[in-house]
Design a protein around this motif. Sequence first.
Motif, short mmCIF file in Angstrom:
data_model
loop_
_atom_site.label_atom_id
_atom_site.label_comp_id
_atom_site.label_asym_id
_atom_site.label_seq_id
_atom_site.Cartn_x
_atom_site.Cartn_y
_atom_site.Cartn_z
N GLY A 5 0.83 -1.21 0.00
CA GLY A 5 0.00 0.00 0.00
C GLY A 5 0.85 1.25 0.00
N SER A 6 2.09 1.12 -0.50
CA SER A 6 3.06 2.22 -0.42
C SER A 6 2.70 3.43 -1.29
N GLY A 36 -5.91 -0.78 0.97
CA GLY A 36 -7.32 -0.47 1.16
C GLY A 36 -7.92 0.13 -0.08
N LEU A 83 -11.32 9.17 10.56
CA LEU A 83 -11.19 9.77 9.23
C LEU A 83 -9.75 10.28 9.03
N GLY A 89 0.34 4.81 3.36
CA GLY A 89 1.48 4.02 2.90
C GLY A 89 2.64 4.88 2.39
N PRO A 117 -7.55 3.96 12.72
CA PRO A 117 -7.70 5.41 12.63
C PRO A 117 -9.15 5.84 12.37
N GLY A 130 -0.33 4.70 -1.31
CA GLY A 130 -1.52 5.32 -0.71
C GLY A 130 -1.19 6.44 0.25
N1 LIG Z 1 -9.77 7.17 4.13
C1 LIG Z 1 -10.03 7.24 5.41
O1 LIG Z 1 -10.47 8.27 5.95
C2 LIG Z 1 -9.79 6.02 6.28
C3 LIG Z 1 -10.20 6.05 7.60
C4 LIG Z 1 -9.91 4.97 8.43
C5 LIG Z 1 -9.23 3.87 7.92
N2 LIG Z 1 -8.86 3.85 6.61
C6 LIG Z 1 -8.12 2.67 6.15
O2 LIG Z 1 -6.74 2.97 6.24
C7 LIG Z 1 -6.01 2.23 5.25
C8 LIG Z 1 -5.12 3.18 4.46
O3 LIG Z 1 -5.98 4.13 3.85
P1 LIG Z 1 -5.44 5.14 2.75
O4 LIG Z 1 -6.45 6.22 2.65
O5 LIG Z 1 -4.01 5.47 3.06
O6 LIG Z 1 -5.50 4.24 1.44
P2 LIG Z 1 -5.29 4.73 -0.05
O7 LIG Z 1 -4.66 6.07 -0.11
O8 LIG Z 1 -6.60 4.54 -0.78
O9 LIG Z 1 -4.23 3.67 -0.58
C9 LIG Z 1 -4.60 2.37 -0.75
C10 LIG Z 1 -3.43 1.52 -1.18
O10 LIG Z 1 -3.97 0.23 -1.52
C11 LIG Z 1 -3.58 -0.10 -2.86
N3 LIG Z 1 -4.64 -0.79 -3.57
C12 LIG Z 1 -5.93 -0.40 -3.72
N4 LIG Z 1 -6.59 -1.27 -4.49
C13 LIG Z 1 -5.70 -2.25 -4.82
C14 LIG Z 1 -5.77 -3.43 -5.61
N5 LIG Z 1 -6.90 -3.81 -6.21
N6 LIG Z 1 -4.67 -4.18 -5.74
C15 LIG Z 1 -3.52 -3.82 -5.14
N7 LIG Z 1 -3.37 -2.70 -4.40
C16 LIG Z 1 -4.46 -1.93 -4.25
C17 LIG Z 1 -3.31 1.22 -3.54
O11 LIG Z 1 -2.43 0.97 -4.62
P3 LIG Z 1 -2.64 1.62 -6.08
O12 LIG Z 1 -1.91 2.94 -6.04
O13 LIG Z 1 -2.03 0.62 -6.99
O14 LIG Z 1 -4.13 1.80 -6.27
C18 LIG Z 1 -2.70 2.05 -2.41
O15 LIG Z 1 -1.32 1.77 -2.29
C19 LIG Z 1 -7.05 1.50 4.41
O16 LIG Z 1 -7.18 0.18 4.85
C20 LIG Z 1 -8.33 2.28 4.70
O17 LIG Z 1 -9.49 1.47 4.56
C21 LIG Z 1 -9.11 4.90 5.78
#
Ligand SMILES: NC(=O)c1ccc[n+]([C@@H]2O[C@H](COP(=O)([O-])OP(=O)(O)OC[C@H]3O[C@@H](n4cnc5c(N)ncnc54)[C@H](OP(=O)(O)O)[C@@H]3O)[C@@H](O)[C@H]2O)c1
Length: 220
Positions: free
Chosen positions: A9-10, A73, A150, A15, A148, A12
């Motif tokens: 997830g690097s 994610g 939001l 990440g 976490p 993201g």
């Molecule tokens: N957003 C929020 O407010 C929130 C709140 C609480 C918890 N979280 C959780 O915290 C975690 C990190 O969130 P984030 O917002 O940092 O995530 P993010 O920015 O959406 O990054 C997600 C990562 O997962 C990878 N990924 C997504 N779909 C994929 C697939 N089909 N195959 C392989 N890799 C895939 C992405 O790679 P690509 O670049 O290749 O797509 C990216 O590296 C997640 O589990 C999320 O559910 C989020």
Amino acid sequence: MGKTALLIGSSGLVGSHCLDYLLADEYYSHVEILVRRPLAVEHPKLIQHELNFEQLNEEVSKIKVNDVYCCLGTTIKIAGSQEAFRAVDFTYPVEIAKLCRANGADQFLLVTALGANSNSSIFYNRVKGEVEASISKLDFKSIYIFQPSLLLGKRPNRRLGEEIGQSISKWLSFVFKGPINKYKPIEAKAVAFAMIQSAKTQLQGTQIIESSQIQAIYTT
Ligand SMILES: NC(=O)c1ccc[n+]([C@@H]2O[C@H](COP(=O)([O-])OP(=O)(O)OC[C@H]3O[C@@H](n4cnc5c(N)ncnc54)[C@H](OP(=O)(O)O)[C@@H]3O)[C@@H](O)[C@H]2O)c1
């Protein structure tokens, strides 16, 4: 010889901060990442594995590291269906955890979310709870689960709902006091920081780290 890490997830929000911290920290001698597309990051400590996540076994079974960081994610909207969401938020992390444990990894650090609960009637919370439960059953020496609220931070692609949520909660930040402190939005950078700091404590068993504790690790 320092410790070694695998990060998933690097690219993201959390990440990418995790990657920055891992590369900058002398505690780790090398950092491997699993990516769908190569990142434009070059660093002497960095090894990139470009792969199809539908076929993790071939590549991941060759990787030997101490600590595994999982920041994977997606959203149901981006994934296109509940099934596709579940693959990213449940199946891939569990498969990677099993393969890495079989190859000798000691610690697994996983980002889920506030409200994760395998008995929840809300699909998102249920999947997050299920991934926590499945990974907790694996016999890593240490498992750290970060829940976490939001996330705050700039994304390359806009997510309107989240941006609205971020703005409202910034205005209302004075509300998040006492028992509801864990609902206060949190910087993605703070989550990444808390992950790396926690890995160094090497506590045995499974630790659940709520949003307010993540904030405390970041600010103290
Ligand atoms: N957003 C929020 O407010 C929130 C709140 C609480 C918890 N979280 C959780 O915290 C975690 C990190 O969130 P984030 O917002 O940092 O995530 P993010 O920015 O959406 O990054 C997600 C990562 O997962 C990878 N990924 C997504 N779909 C994929 C697939 N089909 N195959 C392989 N890799 C895939 C992405 O790679 P690509 O670049 O290749 O797509 C990216 O590296 C997640 O589990 C999320 O559910 C989020």
